[in-house]
Design a protein around this motif. Structure first.
Motif, mmCIF file in Angstrom:
data_model
loop_
_atom_site.group_PDB
_atom_site.id
_atom_site.type_symbol
_atom_site.label_atom_id
_atom_site.label_comp_id
_atom_site.label_asym_id
_atom_site.label_seq_id
_atom_site.Cartn_x
_atom_site.Cartn_y
_atom_site.Cartn_z
ATOM 1 N N VAL A 160 2.599 -5.126 2.694
ATOM 2 C CA VAL A 160 1.565 -5.830 3.449
ATOM 3 C C VAL A 160 2.043 -7.259 3.682
ATOM 4 O O VAL A 160 2.206 -8.028 2.736
ATOM 5 N N ARG A 161 2.291 -7.573 4.944
ATOM 6 C CA ARG A 161 2.820 -8.892 5.300
ATOM 7 C C ARG A 161 1.801 -9.769 6.015
ATOM 8 O O ARG A 161 1.952 -10.970 6.087
ATOM 9 N N ASP A 162 0.776 -9.121 6.595
ATOM 10 C CA ASP A 162 -0.219 -9.872 7.358
ATOM 11 C C ASP A 162 -1.413 -8.979 7.650
ATOM 12 O O ASP A 162 -1.409 -7.801 7.305
ATOM 13 N N PHE A 163 -2.423 -9.560 8.272
ATOM 14 C CA PHE A 163 -3.535 -8.773 8.793
ATOM 15 C C PHE A 163 -3.856 -9.296 10.183
ATOM 16 O O PHE A 163 -3.424 -10.385 10.568
ATOM 17 N N VAL A 164 -4.563 -8.481 10.973
ATOM 18 C CA VAL A 164 -4.782 -8.795 12.382
ATOM 19 C C VAL A 164 -6.237 -8.573 12.767
ATOM 20 O O VAL A 164 -6.970 -7.846 12.097
ATOM 21 N N LEU A 165 -6.635 -9.222 13.860
ATOM 22 C CA LEU A 165 -7.912 -8.964 14.516
ATOM 23 C C LEU A 165 -7.572 -8.221 15.804
ATOM 24 O O LEU A 165 -6.714 -8.669 16.576
ATOM 25 N N VAL A 166 -8.233 -7.080 16.018
ATOM 26 C CA VAL A 166 -7.858 -6.183 17.100
ATOM 27 C C VAL A 166 -9.047 -5.914 18.013
ATOM 28 O O VAL A 166 -10.172 -5.721 17.552
ATOM 29 N N LYS A 167 -8.756 -5.875 19.309
ATOM 30 C CA LYS A 167 -9.733 -5.472 20.322
ATOM 31 C C LYS A 167 -9.417 -4.036 20.719
ATOM 32 O O LYS A 167 -8.261 -3.683 20.942
ATOM 33 N N SER A 168 -10.458 -3.209 20.795
ATOM 34 C CA SER A 168 -10.299 -1.810 21.159
ATOM 35 C C SER A 168 -10.955 -1.555 22.513
ATOM 36 O O SER A 168 -12.127 -1.875 22.706
ATOM 37 N N ASP A 169 -10.186 -1.009 23.434
ATOM 38 C CA ASP A 169 -10.701 -0.590 24.741
ATOM 39 C C ASP A 169 -10.536 0.910 24.844
ATOM 40 O O ASP A 169 -9.489 1.451 24.483
ATOM 41 N N ARG A 170 -11.566 1.595 25.329
ATOM 42 C CA ARG A 170 -11.514 3.049 25.487
ATOM 43 C C ARG A 170 -11.464 3.424 26.961
ATOM 44 O O ARG A 170 -12.090 2.768 27.794
ATOM 45 N N SER A 184 -3.970 6.579 -2.849
ATOM 46 C CA SER A 184 -4.704 6.902 -4.079
ATOM 47 C C SER A 184 -5.261 5.645 -4.728
ATOM 48 O O SER A 184 -6.281 5.701 -5.394
ATOM 49 N N GLU A 185 -4.569 4.534 -4.538
ATOM 50 C CA GLU A 185 -5.000 3.270 -5.129
ATOM 51 C C GLU A 185 -5.074 2.182 -4.066
ATOM 52 O O GLU A 185 -4.260 2.150 -3.156
ATOM 53 N N VAL A 186 -6.058 1.299 -4.238
ATOM 54 C CA VAL A 186 -6.193 0.148 -3.352
ATOM 55 C C VAL A 186 -5.583 -1.054 -4.063
ATOM 56 O O VAL A 186 -6.054 -1.434 -5.140
ATOM 57 N N PRO A 187 -4.529 -1.656 -3.496
ATOM 58 C CA PRO A 187 -3.965 -2.840 -4.132
ATOM 59 C C PRO A 187 -5.023 -3.943 -4.233
ATOM 60 O O PRO A 187 -5.788 -4.163 -3.285
ATOM 61 N N GLU A 188 -5.064 -4.636 -5.348
ATOM 62 C CA GLU A 188 -6.072 -5.671 -5.588
ATOM 63 C C GLU A 188 -6.089 -6.741 -4.478
ATOM 64 O O GLU A 188 -7.169 -7.125 -4.028
ATOM 65 N N ILE A 235 0.874 -1.174 0.000
ATOM 66 C CA ILE A 235 0.000 0.000 0.000
ATOM 67 C C ILE A 235 0.911 1.223 0.000
ATOM 68 O O ILE A 235 1.885 1.279 0.759
ATOM 69 N N VAL A 236 0.579 2.182 -0.838
ATOM 70 C CA VAL A 236 1.350 3.416 -0.899
ATOM 71 C C VAL A 236 0.456 4.544 -0.382
ATOM 72 O O VAL A 236 -0.531 4.914 -1.019
ATOM 73 N N LEU A 237 0.797 5.054 0.791
ATOM 74 C CA LEU A 237 0.072 6.183 1.383
ATOM 75 C C LEU A 237 0.702 7.447 0.811
ATOM 76 O O LEU A 237 1.846 7.784 1.133
ATOM 77 N N ASP A 238 -0.033 8.118 -0.090
ATOM 78 C CA ASP A 238 0.572 9.200 -0.860
ATOM 79 C C ASP A 238 -0.157 10.534 -0.770
ATOM 80 O O ASP A 238 0.169 11.485 -1.478
ATOM 81 N N ARG A 239 -1.159 10.631 0.102
ATOM 82 C CA ARG A 239 -1.887 11.890 0.259
ATOM 83 C C ARG A 239 -2.149 12.166 1.735
ATOM 84 O O ARG A 239 -2.356 11.239 2.518
ATOM 85 N N LEU A 240 -2.166 13.437 2.060
ATOM 86 C CA LEU A 240 -2.561 13.885 3.387
ATOM 87 C C LEU A 240 -3.941 14.507 3.229
ATOM 88 O O LEU A 240 -4.136 15.373 2.375
ATOM 89 N N GLU A 241 -4.908 14.046 4.017
ATOM 90 C CA GLU A 241 -6.270 14.563 3.917
ATOM 91 C C GLU A 241 -6.806 14.921 5.296
ATOM 92 O O GLU A 241 -6.540 14.221 6.274
ATOM 93 N N HIS A 242 -7.580 16.001 5.345
ATOM 94 C CA HIS A 242 -8.281 16.395 6.556
ATOM 95 C C HIS A 242 -9.758 16.088 6.326
ATOM 96 O O HIS A 242 -10.365 16.647 5.416
ATOM 97 N N TRP A 243 -10.301 15.187 7.124
ATOM 98 C CA TRP A 243 -11.714 14.849 7.022
ATOM 99 C C TRP A 243 -12.436 15.665 8.084
ATOM 100 O O TRP A 243 -12.300 15.411 9.284
ATOM 101 N N VAL A 244 -13.209 16.632 7.627
ATOM 102 C CA VAL A 244 -13.840 17.600 8.518
ATOM 103 C C VAL A 244 -14.857 16.954 9.448
ATOM 104 O O VAL A 244 -14.873 17.220 10.649
ATOM 105 N N ARG A 245 -15.745 16.101 8.915
ATOM 106 C CA ARG A 245 -16.820 15.511 9.731
ATOM 107 C C ARG A 245 -16.302 14.742 10.942
ATOM 108 O O ARG A 245 -16.710 15.007 12.054
#
Length: 184
Positions: free
Chosen positions: A153-163, A98-102, A79-89
């Motif tokens: 991209v070497r792997d993917f994970v399942l993550v638990k989120s605690d707040r 810019s592109e999603v690898p297949e 994955i190439v992260l090539d843009r900086l974006e501010h999401w207002v909402r």
């Protein structure tokens, strides 16, 4: 016995791509070069790209989610992260691709199909790879191209989120490596 005691235990879960040290270093170097000083920076240990958010999941579903992940394939890609974006909402500052690898797009589709069979209602919006750099960014930041951050991209994970009062804490519950390539 209270009604609370009878409620099944739940965990807030999501599937994600988790960065290695080289990616974290590249993100931190880029963050420093941009001089980003607004909002609440996402701590290094929380940097990730969400593949599929599941929300509050009953404990008894965890084994089914891990079994689903065991059956999925992820081919080698970047994955190439090539843009900086501010999401207002949501008031976040993100690095986006810019592109999603297949192979990643296919993994997300497999996850959506799999969790649908388990009774989940996955988000319908198209997958858009992004890494959140900061939250609560109120002052407008213009979108721009940046020096790309390359994420093998070497792997993917399942993550638990605690707040808690300090924000979110993530715990990796399972890790699935990409498929091995055939050796000639």
């Amino acid at each position: 016995m209270s009604a609370e005691a009878n409620k099944p235990s739940k965990n807030r879960l999501f599937f994600a791509l988790w960065p290695d040290e080289a990616v974290i270093e590249a993100v931190e170097r880029m963050r420093g070069e941009l001089g980003l000083d607004q909002g609440r920076p996402v701590p290094q240990e929380n940097l990730h790209i969400t593949l599929l958010f599941l929300g509050d999941v009953p404990d008894e579903t965890l084994d089914d989610l891990k079994a689903l992940a065991d059956r999925l394939a992820l081919a080698s890609c970047e994955i190439v992260l090539d843009r900086l974006e501010h999401w207002v909402r949501p008031a976040v500052l993100c690095l986006t691709a810019s592109e999603v690898p297949e192979p990643v797009a296919e993994l997300v589709n497999q996850l959506k199909r799999g969790v649908r069979k388990l009774g989940f209602k996955p988000e319908k919006r198209p997958f858009r790879p992004h890494l959140t750099l900061a939250r609560k960014v109120r002052r407008r930041v213009g979108e721009r191209q940046i020096e790309p951050v390359r994420w093998p991209v070497r792997d993917f994970v399942l993550v638990k989120s605690d707040r808690d009062d300090q924000g979110s804490r993530y715990t990796i519950l399972g890790r699935w490596p990409r498929s091995r390539e055939a050796v000639p």
